[in-house]
Design a protein around this motif. Structure first.
Motif, PDB file in Angstrom:
ATOM      1  N   LYS A   7    -109.511   8.951  51.284  1.00  0.00           N
ATOM      2  CA  LYS A   7    -109.447   7.746  52.110  1.00  0.00           C
ATOM      3  C   LYS A   7    -108.798   8.061  53.463  1.00  0.00           C
ATOM      4  N   ARG A   8    -107.731   8.829  53.437  1.00  0.00           N
ATOM      5  CA  ARG A   8    -107.035   9.203  54.660  1.00  0.00           C
ATOM      6  C   ARG A   8    -107.943  10.046  55.556  1.00  0.00           C
ATOM      7  N   PHE A   9    -108.677  10.963  54.941  1.00  0.00           N
ATOM      8  CA  PHE A   9    -109.610  11.811  55.682  1.00  0.00           C
ATOM      9  C   PHE A   9    -110.715  10.967  56.318  1.00  0.00           C
ATOM     10  N   ALA A  10    -111.253  10.006  55.556  1.00  0.00           N
ATOM     11  CA  ALA A  10    -112.317   9.126  56.059  1.00  0.00           C
ATOM     12  C   ALA A  10    -111.803   8.275  57.223  1.00  0.00           C
ATOM     13  N   THR A  11    -110.583   7.776  57.081  1.00  0.00           N
ATOM     14  CA  THR A  11    -109.980   6.972  58.152  1.00  0.00           C
ATOM     15  C   THR A  11    -109.773   7.802  59.411  1.00  0.00           C
ATOM     16  N   THR A  12    -109.286   9.005  59.240  1.00  0.00           N
ATOM     17  CA  THR A  12    -109.069   9.901  60.384  1.00  0.00           C
ATOM     18  C   THR A  12    -110.388  10.218  61.071  1.00  0.00           C
ATOM     19  N   ARG A  13    -111.416  10.480  60.295  1.00  0.00           N
ATOM     20  CA  ARG A  13    -112.737  10.778  60.850  1.00  0.00           C
ATOM     21  C   ARG A  13    -113.267   9.566  61.640  1.00  0.00           C
ATOM     22  N   GLU A  14    -113.092   8.366  61.075  1.00  0.00           N
ATOM     23  CA  GLU A  14    -113.546   7.141  61.735  1.00  0.00           C
ATOM     24  C   GLU A  14    -112.794   6.922  63.048  1.00  0.00           C
ATOM     25  N   GLN A  15    -111.497   7.145  63.026  1.00  0.00           N
ATOM     26  CA  GLN A  15    -110.697   6.983  64.245  1.00  0.00           C
ATOM     27  C   GLN A  15    -111.102   7.995  65.311  1.00  0.00           C
ATOM     28  N   GLU A  17    -114.125   9.317  65.654  1.00  0.00           N
ATOM     29  CA  GLU A  17    -115.417   8.863  66.176  1.00  0.00           C
ATOM     30  C   GLU A  17    -115.227   7.700  67.152  1.00  0.00           C
ATOM     31  N   ASN A  18    -114.348   6.773  66.810  1.00  0.00           N
ATOM     32  CA  ASN A  18    -114.071   5.641  67.698  1.00  0.00           C
ATOM     33  C   ASN A  18    -113.491   6.109  69.029  1.00  0.00           C
ATOM     34  N   ALA A  19    -112.605   7.086  68.969  1.00  0.00           N
ATOM     35  CA  ALA A  19    -112.007   7.620  70.195  1.00  0.00           C
ATOM     36  C   ALA A  19    -113.075   8.283  71.066  1.00  0.00           C
ATOM     37  N   LYS A  20    -113.989   9.028  70.443  1.00  0.00           N
ATOM     38  CA  LYS A  20    -115.078   9.669  71.187  1.00  0.00           C
ATOM     39  C   LYS A  20    -115.949   8.613  71.853  1.00  0.00           C
ATOM     40  N   GLU A  21    -116.251   7.537  71.121  1.00  0.00           N
ATOM     41  CA  GLU A  21    -117.075   6.456  71.667  1.00  0.00           C
ATOM     42  C   GLU A  21    -116.401   5.818  72.876  1.00  0.00           C
ATOM     43  N   ARG A  22    -115.108   5.544  72.748  1.00  0.00           N
ATOM     44  CA  ARG A  22    -114.365   4.925  73.859  1.00  0.00           C
ATOM     45  C   ARG A  22    -114.347   5.842  75.076  1.00  0.00           C
ATOM     46  N   THR A  23    -114.202   7.126  74.843  1.00  0.00           N
ATOM     47  CA  THR A  23    -114.204   8.085  75.944  1.00  0.00           C
ATOM     48  C   THR A  23    -115.553   8.095  76.641  1.00  0.00           C
ATOM     49  N   ASN A  24    -116.632   8.091  75.861  1.00  0.00           N
ATOM     50  CA  ASN A  24    -117.974   8.072  76.447  1.00  0.00           C
ATOM     51  C   ASN A  24    -118.207   6.796  77.236  1.00  0.00           C
ATOM     52  N   LEU A  25    -117.790   5.655  76.681  1.00  0.00           N
ATOM     53  CA  LEU A  25    -117.952   4.386  77.382  1.00  0.00           C
ATOM     54  C   LEU A  25    -117.144   4.374  78.663  1.00  0.00           C
ATOM     55  N   SER A  26    -115.942   4.923  78.595  1.00  0.00           N
ATOM     56  CA  SER A  26    -115.075   4.983  79.774  1.00  0.00           C
ATOM     57  C   SER A  26    -115.741   5.791  80.880  1.00  0.00           C
TER      58      SER A  26
END
Length: 60
Positions: A7-15, A17-26
């Motif tokens: 669960k911790r690994f999945a959460t870290t992976r999701e976070q 991916e979200n950070a990468k998305e925000r960077t791309n949008l930025s």
């Protein structure tokens, strides 16, 4: 790997991916703002050009 670690690994992976998305949008937003600034400047130069031509025509 137990379920807690999974669960911790999945959460870290999701976070991540979200950070990468925000960077791309930025980056995209930054490019869009730059393009808008350039478009605004081009319009301003176009209006200045018309004004100067009009002034020049009045002087001639």
């Amino acid at each position: 790997m137990n379920s807690k670690e999974q669960k911790r690994f999945a959460t870290t992976r999701e976070q991540t991916e979200n950070a990468k998305e925000r960077t791309n949008l930025s980056s995209e937003l930054e490019k869009d703002l730059e393009n808008l600034g350039l478009q605004r400047r081009m319009k301003q130069l176009e209006l200045e050009n018309k004004f100067l031509k009009k002034q020049n025509d009045e002087l001639v």
